[in-house]
Design a protein around this motif. Structure first.
Motif, PDB file in Angstrom:
ATOM      1  N   SER A 142      53.667  25.407  27.538  1.00  0.00           N
ATOM      2  CA  SER A 142      52.862  26.437  28.226  1.00  0.00           C
ATOM      3  C   SER A 142      51.553  26.655  27.485  1.00  0.00           C
ATOM      4  O   SER A 142      51.463  26.410  26.282  1.00  0.00           O
ATOM      5  N   ALA A 143      50.550  27.129  28.223  1.00  0.00           N
ATOM      6  CA  ALA A 143      49.220  27.286  27.620  1.00  0.00           C
ATOM      7  C   ALA A 143      48.483  28.472  28.208  1.00  0.00           C
ATOM      8  O   ALA A 143      48.761  28.916  29.331  1.00  0.00           O
ATOM      9  N   LEU A 144      47.545  28.985  27.437  1.00  0.00           N
ATOM     10  CA  LEU A 144      46.534  29.913  27.919  1.00  0.00           C
ATOM     11  C   LEU A 144      45.247  29.097  28.009  1.00  0.00           C
ATOM     12  O   LEU A 144      44.880  28.421  27.056  1.00  0.00           O
ATOM     13  N   LEU A 145      44.598  29.129  29.157  1.00  0.00           N
ATOM     14  CA  LEU A 145      43.380  28.344  29.363  1.00  0.00           C
ATOM     15  C   LEU A 145      42.162  29.241  29.264  1.00  0.00           C
ATOM     16  O   LEU A 145      41.992  30.163  30.061  1.00  0.00           O
ATOM     17  N   VAL A 146      41.302  28.968  28.281  1.00  0.00           N
ATOM     18  CA  VAL A 146      40.110  29.792  28.062  1.00  0.00           C
ATOM     19  C   VAL A 146      38.850  29.032  28.448  1.00  0.00           C
ATOM     20  O   VAL A 146      38.577  27.945  27.930  1.00  0.00           O
ATOM     21  N   THR A 147      38.087  29.617  29.345  1.00  0.00           N
ATOM     22  CA  THR A 147      36.765  29.099  29.685  1.00  0.00           C
ATOM     23  C   THR A 147      35.953  30.244  30.277  1.00  0.00           C
ATOM     24  O   THR A 147      36.456  31.349  30.461  1.00  0.00           O
ATOM     25  N   SER A 148      34.694  29.993  30.578  1.00  0.00           N
ATOM     26  CA  SER A 148      33.825  31.029  31.137  1.00  0.00           C
ATOM     27  C   SER A 148      34.302  31.435  32.530  1.00  0.00           C
ATOM     28  O   SER A 148      34.819  30.608  33.293  1.00  0.00           O
ATOM     29  N   ALA A 149      34.130  32.708  32.869  1.00  0.00           N
ATOM     30  CA  ALA A 149      34.588  33.216  34.161  1.00  0.00           C
ATOM     31  C   ALA A 149      33.975  32.436  35.323  1.00  0.00           C
ATOM     32  O   ALA A 149      34.629  32.208  36.345  1.00  0.00           O
ATOM     33  N   LEU A 150      32.736  32.017  35.166  1.00  0.00           N
ATOM     34  CA  LEU A 150      32.054  31.266  36.222  1.00  0.00           C
ATOM     35  C   LEU A 150      32.692  29.900  36.427  1.00  0.00           C
ATOM     36  O   LEU A 150      32.731  29.383  37.545  1.00  0.00           O
ATOM     37  N   HIS A 151      33.200  29.319  35.366  1.00  0.00           N
ATOM     38  CA  HIS A 151      33.778  27.971  35.401  1.00  0.00           C
ATOM     39  C   HIS A 151      35.271  27.983  35.707  1.00  0.00           C
ATOM     40  O   HIS A 151      35.838  26.960  36.094  1.00  0.00           O
ATOM     41  N   MET A 152      35.919  29.128  35.573  1.00  0.00           N
ATOM     42  CA  MET A 152      37.366  29.191  35.691  1.00  0.00           C
ATOM     43  C   MET A 152      37.914  28.746  37.047  1.00  0.00           C
ATOM     44  O   MET A 152      38.958  28.064  37.093  1.00  0.00           O
ATOM     45  N   PRO A 153      37.303  29.082  38.191  1.00  0.00           N
ATOM     46  CA  PRO A 153      37.870  28.615  39.454  1.00  0.00           C
ATOM     47  C   PRO A 153      38.022  27.097  39.517  1.00  0.00           C
ATOM     48  O   PRO A 153      39.063  26.585  39.950  1.00  0.00           O
ATOM     49  N   ARG A 154      37.015  26.370  39.078  1.00  0.00           N
ATOM     50  CA  ARG A 154      37.102  24.904  39.089  1.00  0.00           C
ATOM     51  C   ARG A 154      38.099  24.421  38.044  1.00  0.00           C
ATOM     52  O   ARG A 154      38.927  23.549  38.311  1.00  0.00           O
ATOM     53  N   THR A 166      48.157  29.907  31.963  1.00  0.00           N
ATOM     54  CA  THR A 166      47.669  31.203  32.442  1.00  0.00           C
ATOM     55  C   THR A 166      46.162  31.218  32.234  1.00  0.00           C
ATOM     56  O   THR A 166      45.693  30.986  31.114  1.00  0.00           O
ATOM     57  N   PRO A 167      45.368  31.455  33.281  1.00  0.00           N
ATOM     58  CA  PRO A 167      43.908  31.481  33.119  1.00  0.00           C
ATOM     59  C   PRO A 167      43.450  32.702  32.330  1.00  0.00           C
ATOM     60  O   PRO A 167      43.915  33.820  32.579  1.00  0.00           O
ATOM     61  N   VAL A 168      42.550  32.469  31.379  1.00  0.00           N
ATOM     62  CA  VAL A 168      42.002  33.556  30.558  1.00  0.00           C
ATOM     63  C   VAL A 168      40.475  33.430  30.574  1.00  0.00           C
ATOM     64  O   VAL A 168      39.886  32.649  29.825  1.00  0.00           O
ATOM     65  N   SER A 169      39.835  34.206  31.431  1.00  0.00           N
ATOM     66  CA  SER A 169      38.378  34.150  31.564  1.00  0.00           C
ATOM     67  C   SER A 169      37.686  34.949  30.467  1.00  0.00           C
ATOM     68  O   SER A 169      38.228  35.928  29.958  1.00  0.00           O
ATOM     69  N   ILE A 170      36.476  34.521  30.148  1.00  0.00           N
ATOM     70  CA  ILE A 170      35.627  35.227  29.192  1.00  0.00           C
ATOM     71  C   ILE A 170      34.183  34.856  29.538  1.00  0.00           C
ATOM     72  O   ILE A 170      33.953  34.018  30.404  1.00  0.00           O
ATOM     73  N   VAL A 230      38.164  39.012  33.806  1.00  0.00           N
ATOM     74  CA  VAL A 230      38.576  39.128  32.411  1.00  0.00           C
ATOM     75  C   VAL A 230      39.661  40.203  32.303  1.00  0.00           C
ATOM     76  O   VAL A 230      39.548  41.269  32.918  1.00  0.00           O
ATOM     77  N   VAL A 231      40.712  39.917  31.540  1.00  0.00           N
ATOM     78  CA  VAL A 231      41.798  40.881  31.367  1.00  0.00           C
ATOM     79  C   VAL A 231      41.995  41.176  29.884  1.00  0.00           C
ATOM     80  O   VAL A 231      41.590  40.394  29.018  1.00  0.00           O
ATOM     81  N   ASN A 232      42.622  42.295  29.605  1.00  0.00           N
ATOM     82  CA  ASN A 232      42.905  42.679  28.229  1.00  0.00           C
ATOM     83  C   ASN A 232      43.936  41.736  27.619  1.00  0.00           C
ATOM     84  O   ASN A 232      44.916  41.364  28.282  1.00  0.00           O
ATOM     85  N   ILE A 233      43.740  41.352  26.384  1.00  0.00           N
ATOM     86  CA  ILE A 233      44.647  40.421  25.705  1.00  0.00           C
ATOM     87  C   ILE A 233      46.081  40.944  25.697  1.00  0.00           C
ATOM     88  O   ILE A 233      47.039  40.167  25.820  1.00  0.00           O
ATOM     89  N   ASP A 234      46.257  42.253  25.582  1.00  0.00           N
ATOM     90  CA  ASP A 234      47.595  42.831  25.517  1.00  0.00           C
ATOM     91  C   ASP A 234      48.423  42.531  26.763  1.00  0.00           C
ATOM     92  O   ASP A 234      49.666  42.538  26.712  1.00  0.00           O
ATOM     93  N   THR A 235      47.751  42.276  27.902  1.00  0.00           N
ATOM     94  CA  THR A 235      48.478  42.044  29.153  1.00  0.00           C
ATOM     95  C   THR A 235      48.862  40.580  29.342  1.00  0.00           C
ATOM     96  O   THR A 235      49.585  40.256  30.286  1.00  0.00           O
TER      97      THR A 235
END
Length: 258
Positions: free
Chosen positions: A185-197, A210-214, A71-76
């Protein structure tokens, strides 16, 4: 046949399913007088279940996935045309409960709204069809859209993809909608556990994102005390979710989806 391979067979690889299978194999072997084989089966089933239910093992399995896309800060994060929010985060209303219940992954909905309000995107694309177990229900994308409205998101900012039944269809259908709407372009939001797949599938489909884990699970596990080696139901659940993701990644790879 696809449903059988995707949903039924993996059940016997998960800790509880394997333990049940091993128990039946033990009874069968014992009935045939094969006591040594029976002992092997019951030992394997018990050991697998015990290990999967210990917090230290659960944390190891979770970290093997969640640390790939932390997970990264939204500002980045960079700006994009749209944020894609994946579903699988709710249980729709039933006869005994008229309200929709949210799972832990519902952080995805809130994070999508955060990104919009932070000015990182102009639109939210929600991708989720009808759950296999609730085929007579409305699409989950519509349900999530309702929550976004409650969070103050304007209806004009919401784009719905209501047909996807799995992560690959999330990617393919979202790409089609992006092209239709002129998003590049898109930001992709899903759970950190699911993000690799999810990231592997969206990349293979040709989506620029850009992957955006949560929604991290590792933060809720304490593995620095003696209790980390004692089994509990939460650790078993987390281990099972991790094993499910690794199996999913293998199946998607074999199918050429990643």
């Amino acid at each position: 046949m696809s449903l059988f391979l995707d949903k039924i067979i993996p059940l016997f690889v998960y800790p509880v399913g394997f333990a049940v299978l091993a128990g039946l194999a033990c009874l069968f072997s014992f009935a045939l007088g094969r006591r040594r084989k029976a002992a092997v089966w019951i030992t394997l089933g018990t050991l697998y279940l015990w290990l999967a239910a210990t917090p230290v093992v659960a944390l190891m399995l979770i970290n093997s996935l969640e640390k790939q896309y932390p997970v990264v800060n939204i500002d980045t994060l960079p700006k994009a045309d749209v944020v894609i929010v994946l579903g699988g985060v709710s249980v729709q209303s039933q006869e005994f409960n008229p309200y929709t219940d949210l799972k832990s992954g519902a952080d995805r909905i809130l994070h999508g709204a955060r990104l919009l309000k932070a000015g990182k995107v102009e639109r939210i694309l929600v991708s989720s069809g009808r759950p296999v177990s609730q085929l007579d229900s409305r699409s989950e994308a519509g349900v999530i859209a309702g929550f976004l409205r409650e969070f103050g998101v304007d209806d004009a900012a919401i784009v719905l993809e209501s047909e996807a039944r799995n992560t690959r269809e999330n990617a393919v259908n979202s790409l089609a909608l992006m092209r239709e709407k002129g998003f590049s372009s898109a930001l992709l939001v899903t759970s950190a556990l699911h993000m690799p797949r999810a990231a592997a599938v969206f990349r293979k489909a040709g989506v620029t994102f850009t992957p955006v884990s949560i929604d991290t699970l590792s933060s809720s596990i304490e593995a620095r005390t003696v209790f980390a080696y004692l089994p509990n139901s939460k650790a078993l659940d987390y281990s099972t979710q991790s094993i499910k993701e690794w199996i999913g990644m293998l199946v998607y790879y074999l199918r050429g989806w990643t």
